[in-house]
Structures are given as structure tokens and as C-alpha cells.
Design an enzyme around this catalytic site. Structure first.
Site, PDB file in Angstrom:
ATOM      1  N   GLN A 156       0.847  -1.192   0.000  1.00 41.51           N
ATOM      2  CA  GLN A 156       0.000   0.000   0.000  1.00 41.51           C
ATOM      3  C   GLN A 156       0.887   1.249   0.000  1.00 41.51           C
ATOM      4  O   GLN A 156       0.389   2.361  -0.074  1.00 41.51           O
ATOM      5  CB  GLN A 156      -0.888   0.019   1.246  1.00 41.51           C
ATOM      6  N   HIS A 216      -1.591   1.598  -4.068  1.00 42.44           N
ATOM      7  CA  HIS A 216      -1.988   2.999  -3.879  1.00 42.44           C
ATOM      8  C   HIS A 216      -1.107   3.957  -4.670  1.00 42.44           C
ATOM      9  O   HIS A 216      -1.011   5.130  -4.332  1.00 42.44           O
ATOM     10  CB  HIS A 216      -1.984   3.352  -2.375  1.00 42.44           C
TER      11      HIS A 216
HETATM   12  C1  BJW Z   1       4.602  -1.170  12.341  1.00 41.30           C
HETATM   13  C2  BJW Z   1       5.797  -0.583  12.748  1.00 41.30           C
HETATM   14  C3  BJW Z   1       6.968  -1.323  12.552  1.00 41.30           C
HETATM   15  C4  BJW Z   1       4.201   0.799  13.171  1.00 41.30           C
HETATM   16  N1  BJW Z   1       6.889  -2.531  11.996  1.00 41.30           N
HETATM   17  N2  BJW Z   1       4.561  -2.369  11.798  1.00 41.30           N
HETATM   18  C5  BJW Z   1     -15.729  -0.521   2.608  1.00 41.30           C
HETATM   19  C6  BJW Z   1     -16.094  -0.167   3.898  1.00 41.30           C
HETATM   20  C7  BJW Z   1     -15.825   1.110   4.388  1.00 41.30           C
HETATM   21  C8  BJW Z   1     -15.191   2.067   3.599  1.00 41.30           C
HETATM   22  C9  BJW Z   1     -14.821   1.718   2.341  1.00 41.30           C
HETATM   23  C10 BJW Z   1     -15.094   0.453   1.845  1.00 41.30           C
HETATM   24  N3  BJW Z   1     -14.609   0.389   0.568  1.00 41.30           N
HETATM   25  C11 BJW Z   1     -14.050   1.575   0.259  1.00 41.30           C
HETATM   26  C12 BJW Z   1     -14.175   2.396   1.320  1.00 41.30           C
HETATM   27  C13 BJW Z   1     -13.698   3.795   1.404  1.00 41.30           C
HETATM   28  C14 BJW Z   1     -12.222   3.922   1.669  1.00 41.30           C
HETATM   29  C15 BJW Z   1     -11.884   3.274   3.011  1.00 41.30           C
HETATM   30  O1  BJW Z   1     -11.334   2.198   3.085  1.00 41.30           O
HETATM   31  N4  BJW Z   1     -12.124   3.982   4.093  1.00 41.30           N
HETATM   32  C16 BJW Z   1     -11.807   3.468   5.428  1.00 41.30           C
HETATM   33  C17 BJW Z   1     -10.766   4.380   6.084  1.00 41.30           C
HETATM   34  C18 BJW Z   1     -13.061   3.382   6.221  1.00 41.30           C
HETATM   35  N5  BJW Z   1     -11.431   3.351   0.607  1.00 41.30           N
HETATM   36  C19 BJW Z   1     -11.229   4.005  -0.532  1.00 41.30           C
HETATM   37  O2  BJW Z   1     -11.729   5.100  -0.728  1.00 41.30           O
HETATM   38  C20 BJW Z   1     -10.351   3.336  -1.567  1.00 41.30           C
HETATM   39  N6  BJW Z   1     -11.010   3.366  -2.829  1.00 41.30           N
HETATM   40  C21 BJW Z   1     -12.007   2.529  -3.151  1.00 41.30           C
HETATM   41  O3  BJW Z   1     -12.323   1.614  -2.419  1.00 41.30           O
HETATM   42  O4  BJW Z   1     -12.598   2.798  -4.384  1.00 41.30           O
HETATM   43  C22 BJW Z   1     -13.872   2.221  -4.650  1.00 41.30           C
HETATM   44  C23 BJW Z   1     -14.897   2.938  -3.784  1.00 41.30           C
HETATM   45  C24 BJW Z   1     -14.895   4.296  -3.718  1.00 41.30           C
HETATM   46  C25 BJW Z   1     -15.820   4.960  -2.903  1.00 41.30           C
HETATM   47  C26 BJW Z   1     -16.726   4.224  -2.126  1.00 41.30           C
HETATM   48  C27 BJW Z   1     -16.703   2.829  -2.197  1.00 41.30           C
HETATM   49  C28 BJW Z   1     -15.779   2.181  -3.038  1.00 41.30           C
HETATM   50  C29 BJW Z   1      -9.060   4.106  -1.741  1.00 41.30           C
HETATM   51  C30 BJW Z   1      -8.197   4.082  -0.539  1.00 41.30           C
HETATM   52  C31 BJW Z   1      -6.973   4.969  -0.760  1.00 41.30           C
HETATM   53  C32 BJW Z   1      -6.117   5.099   0.491  1.00 41.30           C
HETATM   54  N7  BJW Z   1      -5.158   6.151   0.275  1.00 41.30           N
HETATM   55  C33 BJW Z   1      -4.138   6.367   1.282  1.00 41.30           C
HETATM   56  C34 BJW Z   1      -3.281   7.560   0.803  1.00 41.30           C
HETATM   57  C35 BJW Z   1      -2.369   7.114  -0.336  1.00 41.30           C
HETATM   58  C36 BJW Z   1      -1.462   8.191  -0.800  1.00 41.30           C
HETATM   59  C37 BJW Z   1      -0.559   8.715   0.291  1.00 41.30           C
HETATM   60  O5  BJW Z   1       0.399   8.023   0.724  1.00 41.30           O
HETATM   61  O6  BJW Z   1      -0.796   9.840   0.717  1.00 41.30           O
HETATM   62  O7  BJW Z   1      -3.314   5.198   1.425  1.00 41.30           O
HETATM   63  S1  BJW Z   1      -4.776   6.636   2.918  1.00 41.30           S
HETATM   64  C38 BJW Z   1      -3.502   5.751   3.753  1.00 41.30           C
HETATM   65  O8  BJW Z   1      -4.027   4.551   4.389  1.00 41.30           O
HETATM   66  C39 BJW Z   1      -2.547   5.267   2.658  1.00 41.30           C
HETATM   67  C40 BJW Z   1      -2.196   3.891   3.155  1.00 41.30           C
HETATM   68  O9  BJW Z   1      -1.688   3.122   2.078  1.00 41.30           O
HETATM   69  C41 BJW Z   1      -3.485   3.401   3.706  1.00 41.30           C
HETATM   70  C42 BJW Z   1      -3.328   2.261   4.700  1.00 41.30           C
HETATM   71  O10 BJW Z   1      -2.588   2.658   5.809  1.00 41.30           O
HETATM   72  P1  BJW Z   1      -1.552   1.655   6.479  1.00 41.30           P
HETATM   73  O11 BJW Z   1      -0.459   1.370   5.530  1.00 41.30           O
HETATM   74  O12 BJW Z   1      -2.258   0.510   7.050  1.00 41.30           O
HETATM   75  O13 BJW Z   1      -0.920   2.597   7.612  1.00 41.30           O
HETATM   76  P2  BJW Z   1      -1.486   2.845   9.108  1.00 41.30           P
HETATM   77  O14 BJW Z   1      -0.810   4.070   9.592  1.00 41.30           O
HETATM   78  O15 BJW Z   1      -2.948   2.809   9.135  1.00 41.30           O
HETATM   79  O16 BJW Z   1      -0.968   1.578   9.916  1.00 41.30           O
HETATM   80  C43 BJW Z   1       0.432   1.413  10.173  1.00 41.30           C
HETATM   81  C44 BJW Z   1       0.589   0.116  10.927  1.00 41.30           C
HETATM   82  O17 BJW Z   1       1.977  -0.122  11.086  1.00 41.30           O
HETATM   83  C45 BJW Z   1      -0.017   0.135  12.344  1.00 41.30           C
HETATM   84  O18 BJW Z   1      -0.778  -1.043  12.540  1.00 41.30           O
HETATM   85  C46 BJW Z   1       1.209   0.116  13.265  1.00 41.30           C
HETATM   86  O19 BJW Z   1       0.988  -0.575  14.486  1.00 41.30           O
HETATM   87  C47 BJW Z   1       2.203  -0.586  12.404  1.00 41.30           C
HETATM   88  N8  BJW Z   1       3.617  -0.295  12.707  1.00 41.30           N
HETATM   89  N9  BJW Z   1       5.515   0.642  13.353  1.00 41.30           N
HETATM   90  C48 BJW Z   1       5.695  -3.030  11.674  1.00 41.30           C
HETATM   91  N10 BJW Z   1       8.190  -0.829  12.959  1.00 41.30           N
END
Ligand code: BJW
Length: 253
Positions: free
Chosen positions: A103, A121
Site C-alpha cells: 500500500q 496505492h
Molecule cells: C509497524 C511498525 C513497525 C508501526 N513494523 N509495523 C468498505 C467499507 C468502508 C469504507 C470503504 C469500503 N470500501 C471503500 C471504502 C472507502 C475507503 C476506506 O477504506 N475507508 C476506510 C478508512 C473506512 N477506501 C477508498 O476510498 C479506496 N477506494 C475505493 O475503495 O474505491 C472504490 C470505492 C470508492 C468509494 C466508495 C466505495 C468504493 C481508496 C483508498 C486509498 C487510500 N489512500 C491512502 C493515501 C495514499 C497516498 C498517500 O500516501 O498519501 O493510502 S490513505 C492511507 O491509508 C494510505 C495507506 O496506504 C493506507 C493504509 O494505511 P496503512 O499502511 O495501514 O498505515 P497505518 O498508519 O494505518 O498503519 C500502520 C501500521 O503499522 C499500524 O498497525 C502500526 O501498528 C504498524 N507499525 N511501526 C511493523 N516498525
């Protein structure tokens, strides 16, 4: 981290034919990259996603969004892969088939030597225009760190080629990720909070198709019910796993 669980995963990885890996921001944390949702250090602790990571935010204030991404791009350029990234690159030489799905937009897996990385992403190092998705030359983007430049073809504004909330994921990348989740016999979920869809569902797809799912994360809340959980930073857990499975010294990474 429980040593018995580590040994169990070492056996699984040694005997797997197809290992698929989903990574999130946490794998780059030890390279100095901020995560999104960690309570104190995550980016969303300081900024609202709806102000920076949606098409509407860009429409409202393109310069603010552009400037934020250009600063993050500079941090990513300066960052180096950590042992977690390096173990995953090395793993390609150890297992019959490895699929790496990320991601992350920071390019650190590729810098560590991983090939065929599936970027769900997008990438902070590519640019396209807002209206028509024409590719924007990187030199044009870098020459304008404060304001998005105009697309040479259609004059709409440049934006980073990342996936914002409400946008579809790149179809090819998503299809490859689903295919890997369906065919893997071991699925590793590393450094992701698992709240953002559709990436968060890949582990469930893998499990439904008979794969073992292993979660690696320092946060105990990240453990998925019924799965194997290795608690700890990925830069520590992955070298230990490589040592347990293949006897390679952790300092190699
Ligand atoms: C460690 C560590 C160490 C710390 N070692 N680990 C179904 C239900 C509800 C909502 C939706 C759904 N389907 C779609 C949605 C809407 C939405 C969504 O999911 N919203 C939720 C938040 C509720 N999704 C979308 O809009 C997606 N599009 C889509 O589905 O299109 C079709 C559609 C559209 C509209 C409606 C319905 C369908 C697109 C999602 C795009 C996400 N974009 C981002 C930004 C990318 C660009 C950028 O970098 O700026 O992507 S947001 C951000 O979150 C980024 C990440 O890739 C993504 C995930 O985050 P990640 O990687 O998990 O990071 P964290 O910070 O959350 O977690 C870090 C983890 O690391 C933690 O657990 C720590 O404990 C751990 N950690 N140190 C190992 N040393």
C-alpha cells in the site's frame, strides 16, 4: 515475540510454494517514514485525511496538497530501506514464488531490490494531470515544489499518481493482488492497520482460499482473529524469521 509461533511460521515459509505479502506504512517506519494512524507519530494525528488525501481537497486547495506530497517525496528520497524491506527482497531467492503487494507509495521495496512490486496505492514518485491522467514528467514536477505545474498536453493541474479516498485502485494492480491472495499458501500481513479497503480484505480472501495468514505488527490490536500473530517491529521480526527458517545471521540484513 513468542518463539514457538516464530518457529511455526519458519516451517510454513520453508514449505510454502507461493508466499504473498501485503505491506503497509509500518514496514517503512524504521526507515524514518511516518505512518498514517499511529496515535502520536502518524500523519493523521496532525492532519485530516479529508484535507489532503481526497480529490475534493485537491480541488479546494491544490497548492496545500501538492506541497504536502512534495515534502513527503523528499523524505522518501532521503530514506533508506531497512532490514524488513531487505528480508522481503532476499526472500524472492528463497521461496518458489513470492508476490509482494504494497500500500506504500515510497518506493522503498524497490530500493531494497524487490522486483514486480504491486503498488496498490500508486507512487509518490510519479505524477499525472488531475483531469485527464496524462503522465507528467518528473522534472516538471520537481521544478515547482510549491504549486502544481500545468499539464503540457491539456493545461490541467499536476497531482501525485497516488490513490486518494473515494478513488478506484489501479485495476491491474488490484487484479494481481486478488490473484495472489487466491493462490498463495502463506499470506503475510506486515505493518498495516488493516482499516483501508479494499487492501484490508486481501487477508480475508487469502484465508477463504485456504492460505495461512500471518500478521506482523508491534500493535497487539493488529492481530486478526484466528491467525498467527508475530508481535514486533518488522525490521526485527523478519530477520529473526529468516534466521529461524534458513539459519542466515540476522546481521546479514
Ligand atoms: C509497524 C511498525 C513497525 C508501526 N513494523 N509495523 C468498505 C467499507 C468502508 C469504507 C470503504 C469500503 N470500501 C471503500 C471504502 C472507502 C475507503 C476506506 O477504506 N475507508 C476506510 C478508512 C473506512 N477506501 C477508498 O476510498 C479506496 N477506494 C475505493 O475503495 O474505491 C472504490 C470505492 C470508492 C468509494 C466508495 C466505495 C468504493 C481508496 C483508498 C486509498 C487510500 N489512500 C491512502 C493515501 C495514499 C497516498 C498517500 O500516501 O498519501 O493510502 S490513505 C492511507 O491509508 C494510505 C495507506 O496506504 C493506507 C493504509 O494505511 P496503512 O499502511 O495501514 O498505515 P497505518 O498508519 O494505518 O498503519 C500502520 C501500521 O503499522 C499500524 O498497525 C502500526 O501498528 C504498524 N507499525 N511501526 C511493523 N516498525
Amino acid at each position: 515475540m513468542n518463539d514457538l509461533e516464530l518457529q511455526k511460521v519458519a516451517k510454513l515459509i520453508q514449505s510454502a510454494n507461493h508466499v504473498a505479502v501485503l505491506t503497509g506504512a509500518g514496514i517503512s517506519a524504521e526507515s524514518g517514514m511516518a505512518t498514517f494512524r499511529d496515535p502520536l507519530t502518524g500523519m493523521w494525528a496532525h492532519f485530516r485525511p479529508e484535507d489532503l488525501a481526497t480529490p475534493d481537497a485537491f480541488r479546494r486547495n491544490p497548492a496545500v496538497v501538492w506541497n504536502w506530497y512534495m515534502q513527503r517525496r523528499q523524505s522518501a528520497i532521503k530514506a533508506l530501506p531497512n532490514p524488513g524491506h531487505r528480508v522481503l527482497a532476499w526472500l524472492e531467492t528463497k521461496v518458489p514464488r513470492l508476490s509482494l503487494i504494497t500500500q506504500n507509495v515510497d518506493n522503498l521495496h524497490q530500493s531494497a531490490g524487490s522486483s514486480n512490486v504491486v503498488e496498490l496505492h500508486g507512487s509518490i514518485h510519479r505524477f499525472k494531470c488531475f483531469e485527464n491522467h496524462h503522465a507528467i514528467p518528473i522534472e516538471l514536477a520537481d521544478a515547482s515544489p510549491e504549486e502544481p505545474p500545468q499539464c503540457p498536453s491539456c493545461k490541467s493541474l499536476a497531482r501525485p499518481d497516488v490513490v486518494w479516498f473515494g478513488e478506484m485502485l489501479p485495476e491491474l494492480a488490484m487484479n494481481r493482488a486478488i490473484g495472489s491472495a487466491q493462490t498463495a499458501d502463506l499470506f503475510l500481513v506486515i505493518g498495516t492497520s488493516g482499516v483501508v479497503q479494499p487492501a484490508a480484505s486481501l487477508g480475508i480472501t487469502a484465508k477463504r482460499n485456504g492460505s495461512k495468514v500471518v500478521v506482523i505488527n508491534p500493535d497487539p490490536n493488529a492481530a486478526m482473529a484466528g491467525e498467527i500473530f508475530l508481535q514486533g517491529p518488522s525490521g526485527v521480526v523478519l530477520p529473526r524469521l529468516a534466521e529461524a527458517a534458513w539459519g542466515v545471521d540476522q546481521s546479514f540484513f
